[in-house]
Design a protein around this motif. Structure first.
Motif, PDB file in Angstrom:
ATOM      1  N   THR A 104      51.022  15.598  21.734  1.00 34.54           N
ATOM      2  CA  THR A 104      52.357  16.183  21.788  1.00 34.54           C
ATOM      3  C   THR A 104      52.747  17.278  20.502  1.00 34.54           C
ATOM      4  N   ILE A 105      52.318  16.769  19.169  1.00 32.69           N
ATOM      5  CA  ILE A 105      52.783  17.417  18.270  1.00 32.69           C
ATOM      6  C   ILE A 105      51.755  18.525  18.284  1.00 32.69           C
ATOM      7  N   CYS A 106      50.586  18.415  18.704  1.00 35.40           N
ATOM      8  CA  CYS A 106      49.659  19.721  18.678  1.00 35.40           C
ATOM      9  C   CYS A 106      50.129  20.656  19.930  1.00 35.40           C
ATOM     10  N   GLU A 107      50.672  20.082  21.027  1.00 31.36           N
ATOM     11  CA  GLU A 107      51.204  21.098  22.021  1.00 31.36           C
ATOM     12  C   GLU A 107      52.365  21.970  21.455  1.00 31.36           C
ATOM     13  N   ILE A 108      53.374  21.053  20.907  1.00 26.82           N
ATOM     14  CA  ILE A 108      54.406  21.842  20.234  1.00 26.82           C
ATOM     15  C   ILE A 108      54.189  22.942  19.138  1.00 26.82           C
ATOM     16  N   VAL A 109      53.277  22.523  18.409  1.00 28.21           N
ATOM     17  CA  VAL A 109      52.612  23.533  17.391  1.00 28.21           C
ATOM     18  C   VAL A 109      52.057  24.775  18.006  1.00 28.21           C
ATOM     19  N   GLN A 110      51.209  24.501  19.056  1.00 24.94           N
ATOM     20  CA  GLN A 110      50.254  25.558  19.785  1.00 24.94           C
ATOM     21  C   GLN A 110      51.188  26.593  20.395  1.00 24.94           C
ATOM     22  N   LYS A 111      52.485  25.928  21.397  1.00 25.14           N
ATOM     23  CA  LYS A 111      53.616  26.678  21.955  1.00 25.14           C
ATOM     24  C   LYS A 111      54.137  27.639  21.023  1.00 25.14           C
ATOM     25  N   HIS A 112      54.544  27.271  19.849  1.00 25.88           N
ATOM     26  CA  HIS A 112      55.032  27.939  18.780  1.00 25.88           C
ATOM     27  C   HIS A 112      53.723  29.149  18.425  1.00 25.88           C
ATOM     28  N   LEU A 113      52.627  28.772  18.033  1.00 24.36           N
ATOM     29  CA  LEU A 113      51.591  29.558  17.659  1.00 24.36           C
ATOM     30  C   LEU A 113      51.227  30.825  18.464  1.00 24.36           C
TER      31      LEU A 113
END
Length: 150
Positions: A106-115
């Motif tokens: 989930t942390i990865c997905e949240i960061v990737q959504k921003h990126l």
């Protein structure tokens, strides 16, 4: 506090790699019979390392601002009950229980959504998440078709 830890390296083909360490305090429970005592509400101080990689820097010369990564994760999860974040987790689908594995993803997905919304579009290539002094998880997203192969 300065964390001095060596994390397993993510294999990637990019020229730049940025790592951000952060921690947050959160409670959770795992709603599965197999979880034993973890079925009960309890808390952890989670330690996370987020790895972002890419070939292009932004207008400020960053892959991504370190502060942005902290804000995305710390603001959302610190001093929370993870199970209450129904956008990320639920109590029905095991793929969305707030286990260490799912929280790391989930942390990865949240960061990737921003990126994905940035001009230089770097990739979150690894999230290392320590739940206790003796237990941690690493999540590495599979590369999308057509992306770099390392």
């Amino acid at each position: 506090m300065m964390l001095q830890q060596i994390y397993p390296a993510a294999n990637h083909p990019y020229q730049y790699e940025l790592n951000k360490d952060l921690h947050f305090a959160a409670a959770h429970f795992v709603p599965a019979e197999e979880a034993g005592k973890c079925r009960l509400l309890h808390g952890h101080t989670y330690y996370a390392n987020v790895t972002v990689a890419g070939d292009e820097l932004d207008a400020a010369g960053f892959l991504v601002n370190f502060a942005v990564i902290k804000q995305l994760i710390h603001t959302r999860f610190d001093h929370s009950v993870l199970n209450d974040d129904t956008e990320s987790f639920d109590d029905v689908n095991p793929d969305r229980f707030p286990t260490t594995e799912v929280v790391a993803r989930t942390i990865c997905e949240i960061v990737q959504k921003h990126l994905d919304g940035t001009a230089n579009r770097p990739q979150c290539v690894q999230v290392y998440l320590r739940e206790t002094p003796t237990s941690y998880c690493i999540y590495r997203p599979k590369r999308k078709a057509g992306s770099h192969v390392g």
